[in-house]
Design a protein around this motif. Structure first.
Motif, short mmCIF file in Angstrom:
data_model
loop_
_atom_site.label_atom_id
_atom_site.label_comp_id
_atom_site.label_asym_id
_atom_site.label_seq_id
_atom_site.Cartn_x
_atom_site.Cartn_y
_atom_site.Cartn_z
N UNK A 1 0.86 -1.19 0.00
CA UNK A 1 0.00 0.00 0.00
C UNK A 1 0.89 1.24 0.00
N UNK A 2 1.76 1.33 0.98
CA UNK A 2 2.81 2.35 0.99
C UNK A 2 4.07 1.69 0.45
N UNK A 3 4.63 2.24 -0.60
CA UNK A 3 5.75 1.61 -1.29
C UNK A 3 6.90 1.30 -0.34
N UNK A 4 7.57 0.18 -0.58
CA UNK A 4 8.67 -0.22 0.30
C UNK A 4 9.90 0.66 0.11
N UNK A 5 9.86 1.56 -0.86
CA UNK A 5 10.96 2.52 -1.02
C UNK A 5 10.83 3.69 -0.04
N UNK A 6 9.68 3.79 0.62
CA UNK A 6 9.46 4.86 1.59
C UNK A 6 9.80 4.36 2.99
N UNK A 7 10.23 5.25 3.89
CA UNK A 7 10.64 4.83 5.23
C UNK A 7 9.57 4.06 5.99
N UNK A 8 8.31 4.39 5.79
CA UNK A 8 7.23 3.72 6.52
C UNK A 8 6.53 2.67 5.65
N UNK A 9 7.14 2.28 4.55
CA UNK A 9 6.58 1.24 3.69
C UNK A 9 7.02 -0.14 4.13
N UNK A 10 6.67 -0.52 5.33
CA UNK A 10 7.17 -1.75 5.94
C UNK A 10 6.54 -2.99 5.30
N UNK A 11 7.24 -4.10 5.43
CA UNK A 11 6.77 -5.37 4.88
C UNK A 11 5.87 -6.09 5.89
N UNK A 12 4.82 -5.41 6.31
CA UNK A 12 3.85 -5.98 7.24
C UNK A 12 2.56 -6.26 6.49
N UNK A 13 1.84 -7.27 6.94
CA UNK A 13 0.65 -7.69 6.20
C UNK A 13 -0.37 -6.57 6.07
N UNK A 14 -0.49 -5.72 7.10
CA UNK A 14 -1.48 -4.65 7.01
C UNK A 14 -1.04 -3.52 6.08
N UNK A 15 0.16 -3.66 5.51
CA UNK A 15 0.61 -2.74 4.45
C UNK A 15 0.61 -3.47 3.10
N UNK A 16 -0.14 -4.55 3.02
CA UNK A 16 -0.15 -5.33 1.80
C UNK A 16 -1.55 -5.61 1.29
N UNK A 17 -1.63 -5.87 0.00
CA UNK A 17 -2.87 -6.27 -0.66
C UNK A 17 -2.54 -7.41 -1.60
N UNK A 18 -3.37 -8.43 -1.59
CA UNK A 18 -3.22 -9.52 -2.55
C UNK A 18 -3.95 -9.12 -3.83
N UNK A 19 -3.18 -8.91 -4.89
CA UNK A 19 -3.75 -8.43 -6.15
C UNK A 19 -3.31 -9.30 -7.32
N UNK A 20 -4.21 -9.56 -8.25
CA UNK A 20 -3.79 -10.21 -9.48
C UNK A 20 -2.90 -9.22 -10.24
N UNK A 21 -2.20 -9.73 -11.22
CA UNK A 21 -1.18 -8.92 -11.88
C UNK A 21 -1.76 -7.70 -12.59
N UNK A 22 -2.93 -7.82 -13.19
CA UNK A 22 -3.53 -6.67 -13.88
C UNK A 22 -3.94 -5.60 -12.87
N UNK A 23 -4.51 -6.02 -11.74
CA UNK A 23 -4.94 -5.04 -10.74
C UNK A 23 -3.76 -4.48 -9.96
N UNK A 24 -2.71 -5.26 -9.82
CA UNK A 24 -1.49 -4.74 -9.20
C UNK A 24 -0.90 -3.63 -10.06
N UNK A 25 -0.79 -3.88 -11.37
CA UNK A 25 -0.25 -2.87 -12.28
C UNK A 25 -1.12 -1.62 -12.28
N UNK A 26 -2.45 -1.81 -12.28
CA UNK A 26 -3.37 -0.67 -12.28
C UNK A 26 -3.24 0.12 -10.98
N UNK A 27 -3.04 -0.59 -9.87
CA UNK A 27 -2.89 0.07 -8.57
C UNK A 27 -1.60 0.89 -8.53
N UNK A 28 -0.52 0.31 -9.01
CA UNK A 28 0.77 1.01 -9.02
C UNK A 28 0.74 2.25 -9.90
N UNK A 29 -0.04 2.20 -10.99
CA UNK A 29 -0.10 3.31 -11.94
C UNK A 29 -1.23 4.28 -11.61
#
Length: 294
Positions: A202-230
């Protein structure tokens, strides 16, 4: 079994385990207990102990790391784990792990992510035996076997170790944890094919608070992941899917119509555990980026 034959068997186990976890990144206790290669059972986890020392093998086959467990296992540096001696003497269960260190035999690190569910990291290597602190040091990459002092890496070695650890541990473990939390399905469209799913931050891991915790994650198929990132797709802090207005007005084929436009206004599927649900605060911050992007 001689060391040559054992290396061949271990590699066969690793190859089969790699196929088993390729789609989801995780494996269950039952799968580990019933694991077979060429019709022969090779149990990869002990019934009650955190270390698996098969009688027929020269050295340890797997170790279990539980962040909430009783032993002081911890990530020591960007590339090493401190794995505590088992209780009692320096012998016992520790003897075969010491042989893995002496013979440089690879084994499996099982990271517990839930009851009966593990993220396997393999091959890993014991690179130091530290009896004074009652621990072994475990490396995630074979190249660290040739480093004189794994605890004091040179700058180039450290950069390499950081990259390897991110690729082999942090990123795939985050994916395994997130996909498990969401029941191995896309939170937007409910696609259930693990090989087509990603763990999106949700918050990119390139940011200081973009931690690899489950509550900062979403399970997305590849098309929806790309759409979310863009920022073609956003998810509000109320868990509602929003599609960019320009995209909603476009006319194209069935992928746009059914795969994206039809998702507008849907409520995402959520993990069953409250602690795994996406943070509303993180979603709110990320949703502001979606709004500002168009």
């Amino acid at each position: 079994m001689d060391i040559s034959a054992e290396n061949i068997l271990r590699q066969a186990i690793f190859d089969h385990l790699d196929e088993m976890v390729r789609d989801t990144g995780i494996v269950t206790r039952q799968q580990l207990q019933e694991f077979s290669v060429d019709g022969e059972i090779h149990r990869l986890i002990d019934h009650s102990r955190g270390i698996r020392n098969p009688k027929a093998m020269l050295a340890t086959l797997s170790i279990l790391s539980n962040p909430k467990g009783r032993y002081a296992d911890e990530e020591l540096t960007e590339s090493l784990f401190s794995y505590a001696y088992r209780e009692g003497s320096t012998a016992g269960d520790n003897r075969k792990l010491r042989r893995a260190y002496e013979l440089q035999l690879p084994f499996i690190l099982l990271r517990k992510i839930d009851t009966g569910v593990f993220f396997p990291v393999f091959p890993v290597y014991a690179v130091a035996d530290d009896p004074e602190n009652r621990r072994f040091l475990i490396a995630l990459d074979k190249s660290l076997l040739s480093i004189d002092d794994p605890l004091h890496l040179r700058p180039l070695e450290r950069r390499y170790a950081e990259r390897v650890t991110k690729q082999r541990l942090h990123q795939p473990e985050f994916r395994g944890r997130v996909l498990h939390a969401y029941g191995v399905q896309c939170t937007v469209c409910n696609l259930k094919h693990g090989g087509l799913l990603d763990a999106a931050h949700i918050i990119a891991d390139t940011k200081p608070h973009g931690s690899a915790e489950v509550d900062n994650g979403l399970s997305l198929c590849k098309i929806h992941h790309a759409a979310y990132d863009l920022n073609f797709l956003g998810i509000s802090p109320d868990y509602e899917v929003k599609i960019n207005e320009t995209l909603l007005e476009e006319k194209d084929g069935p992928m746009l119509r059914h795969g994206l436009q039809a998702m507008h206004g849907r409520t995402i599927s959520l993990p069953s555990k409250r602690s795994d649900k996406p943070s509303r605060e993180r979603l709110s911050e990320r949703f502001e980026e979606f709004i500002a992007a168009h």
